[in-house]
Each structure stands twice: as C-alpha cells, then as structure tokens.
Scaffold this motif. Sequence first.
Motif, PDB file in Angstrom:
ATOM      1  N   UNK A  62       0.857  -1.182   0.000  1.00 32.53           N
ATOM      2  CA  UNK A  62       0.000   0.000   0.000  1.00 32.53           C
ATOM      3  C   UNK A  62       0.896   1.236   0.000  1.00 32.53           C
ATOM      4  N   UNK A  63       0.403   2.317  -0.562  1.00 32.45           N
ATOM      5  CA  UNK A  63       1.192   3.552  -0.586  1.00 32.45           C
ATOM      6  C   UNK A  63       1.603   3.956   0.826  1.00 32.45           C
ATOM      7  N   UNK A  64       0.723   3.745   1.787  1.00 33.34           N
ATOM      8  CA  UNK A  64       1.010   4.161   3.155  1.00 33.34           C
ATOM      9  C   UNK A  64       2.134   3.366   3.812  1.00 33.34           C
ATOM     10  N   UNK A  65       2.554   2.266   3.200  1.00 35.39           N
ATOM     11  CA  UNK A  65       3.716   1.538   3.718  1.00 35.39           C
ATOM     12  C   UNK A  65       4.978   2.372   3.599  1.00 35.39           C
ATOM     13  N   UNK A  66       4.944   3.393   2.739  1.00 31.88           N
ATOM     14  CA  UNK A  66       6.163   4.153   2.457  1.00 31.88           C
ATOM     15  C   UNK A  66       6.036   5.624   2.850  1.00 31.88           C
ATOM     16  N   UNK A  67       5.239   5.889   3.876  1.00 31.99           N
ATOM     17  CA  UNK A  67       5.171   7.241   4.401  1.00 31.99           C
ATOM     18  C   UNK A  67       6.517   7.683   4.981  1.00 31.99           C
ATOM     19  N   UNK A  68       7.366   6.722   5.300  1.00 33.18           N
ATOM     20  CA  UNK A  68       8.690   7.069   5.823  1.00 33.18           C
ATOM     21  C   UNK A  68       9.575   7.736   4.773  1.00 33.18           C
ATOM     22  N   UNK A  69       9.242   7.583   3.474  1.00 31.11           N
ATOM     23  CA  UNK A  69      10.025   8.249   2.433  1.00 31.11           C
ATOM     24  C   UNK A  69       9.218   9.374   1.784  1.00 31.11           C
ATOM     25  N   UNK A  70       8.112   9.783   2.436  1.00 32.70           N
ATOM     26  CA  UNK A  70       7.224  10.784   1.857  1.00 32.70           C
ATOM     27  C   UNK A  70       7.952  12.102   1.570  1.00 32.70           C
ATOM     28  N   UNK A  71       8.728  12.575   2.508  1.00 30.63           N
ATOM     29  CA  UNK A  71       9.426  13.854   2.315  1.00 30.63           C
ATOM     30  C   UNK A  71      10.378  13.785   1.130  1.00 30.63           C
ATOM     31  N   UNK A  72      11.079  12.670   1.007  1.00 30.55           N
ATOM     32  CA  UNK A  72      12.019  12.534  -0.110  1.00 30.55           C
ATOM     33  C   UNK A  72      11.257  12.412  -1.430  1.00 30.55           C
ATOM     34  N   UNK A  73      10.131  11.703  -1.406  1.00 30.28           N
ATOM     35  CA  UNK A  73       9.283  11.592  -2.596  1.00 30.28           C
ATOM     36  C   UNK A  73       8.817  12.969  -3.060  1.00 30.28           C
ATOM     37  N   UNK A  74       8.337  13.798  -2.118  1.00 25.76           N
ATOM     38  CA  UNK A  74       7.862  15.138  -2.462  1.00 25.76           C
ATOM     39  C   UNK A  74       9.001  15.985  -3.033  1.00 25.76           C
TER      40      UNK A  74
END
Length: 323
Positions: free
Chosen positions: A263-275
């Motif tokens: 799920x996308x929410x599995x990777x909220x830990x890389x959200x800032x880098x993704x943005x």
Amino acid sequence: MGYMSCLCWYFPLSRLLTPESLSFYHTKRASYNGSDQQSSSQKSIGFASGIAPSKVIDTYGVAKVVASGNPKFEKDDLVVGLITWGEYSVLKEGTILNKLDPMGFPLTYHVGILGFSGLAAYGGFFEVCKPKKGEKVFVSAASGSVGNMVEQYAKQLGCYVVGCAGTKQKVELLKEKLGFDDAFNYREETNLQSALKRYFPDGIDIYFDNVGGEMLGAAVDNVSTFGRIAVCGVIAKYTDAGKRAAPDMLNVVYKRIKIQGYLATDYLNVYAYFISTTSNHLRTGNMQALEDITSGVENIPSAFIGLFRGDNIGKKIVKLADE
C-alpha cells in the motif's frame, strides 16, 4: 475540542475507494473535531473500505477551511487529507488532515502526482523493486494514475520501459508524450506471453503490476532470474471477480522472483524525499502530471464507473468548486 468546516475543491476517484485512484479537487466545507493531527509517519490507514448504503464515502482531497474551532486551523486555510464525497464535510477527531502548502503547483497535483498516487508509484518502484540503471521495466495499465508515473521515474533513472494500455490512443500517448521506449495494446494481443517475449527478448527485470490476472501470469513467464514484481493493483479482479489466473509458481521458485504487494502508506517514511524528488522533476520539466478532470458532484458516479471501463487517462479527479 472544536469543529472545523471546509469548502471542498478536488478529490481523486479510486476503484478500491482509497486515495490511489479517484481524487477530489475542491474546496470542501468540512467540520473537524479538534485534536492532534496524525502524522505522515502512520503505518496504516482505516479508509480502504467498501461502500455501505446510507454511509458517507471517504476520499483524499484538497479543501478550504470556512470555519474552525480547532486552534491548528483557521478560516481560509488550505488543507489536504481525508474528506468525503460531497461539497461539504464534517471531520471528526482522528481524521488525517494537514495544512497544505501548494508550493506553486496547481491544487490538483496534491491529490495526484504529489499525493497518494505519486507515493504509490515512488514507493512501489524504488522501495519494492530497487531498480538499477539500464534495467528492463514493464508497466501494465501504464496510462493510469500510478503507471504513468512509474514510467517517468524509470526513464529518469535510465531504464528501458515498455507499457501496455487498452486503446490505440493511450498507446500513442505513452510513446509520444510520456516517452516510453515502446508500448502495446493488450486487447490486440492473442497471446500475452508471446507479446511480452517480443518486447523483452532477454527478459523483464522489473514488472510493475496494476492488473493481476492473466497479465501477471504472462509477466512471470518472462521475468528474468531474480526479477522483481511490485503488485500495486488488480483491476482484472475488480472487473471480473469470478475470473482467476495464477502465475506459474515453478517459475517464481526457480527464477527466484520477488513478488510483493503493498500500500502507498507503507512508504510514508520516504514521503518527504518523494515530495522533494518529484517536485524537482516537475519544476525542471523532467516529469509531467497526467490528469483527467471531471466537474460537479453530480458527475461523481459516472466518473467513478468510468474507471472500470478504462475511460480515464492519468489521474481521475473530480472538481467540486471553483478556487
């Protein structure tokens, strides 16, 4: 405790009623029961549920605050998070909602390419598949909200990318606008295994799966040893629950293929880098947002049904109000 009202602008539509597909872009009036905001480090979500008669339908969208009893939010604040299908919402304690900084981008970007669809593409490709420059990548449903972004990330990395879609128009868009190395109309193929062998004579290193079913089976037959498969969606099952197709597990074992759903929410830990990464690509013109916008709350049902027919190109978004 306090309540906040918002006027909604945009939201995305999803086949699974989750943020990954149908988004709302709107200024929606919502009420928020004041409490601490849930942070982006959450590892699970509770809104991926089916539709229940007489119950509101949750979605991920952009809205504007019109009244608030919560000190964290003020009138006219832009917010992004979980709202509902409709022109106004009342948000209760525990709702995932945050102030939005548009960063100079259109509000639609924040429910699509910079929202959960983007995170699904980024997390699935980089975190699940661990791509390397020069690898061969196959993307199904490649003109959809997630698939088109996977290709763009892959090309930025220097991969060879082939996608499939269901119409001639979509295939042309993949090659001419998005820069796929090649693309094909799966509806015109009588044998998917042979088709993939034709496009990947030396095998597939990464398969980004949005389809499941027979396409997954065909891909497994063509994936190279130590290949990786990210399973993001299973549209074949959404549209025909009675139809089953399984990959050849001997191939999975002997070729040591990694298959992982997520799920996308599995990777909220890389959200800032993704943005940060995606925003930079957008500003330099190395990536582009592919959006399909419908206006009006009355058109939500037809927009939603259209997802299952494959009517949309890119992120399907419903606009509920003018900015």
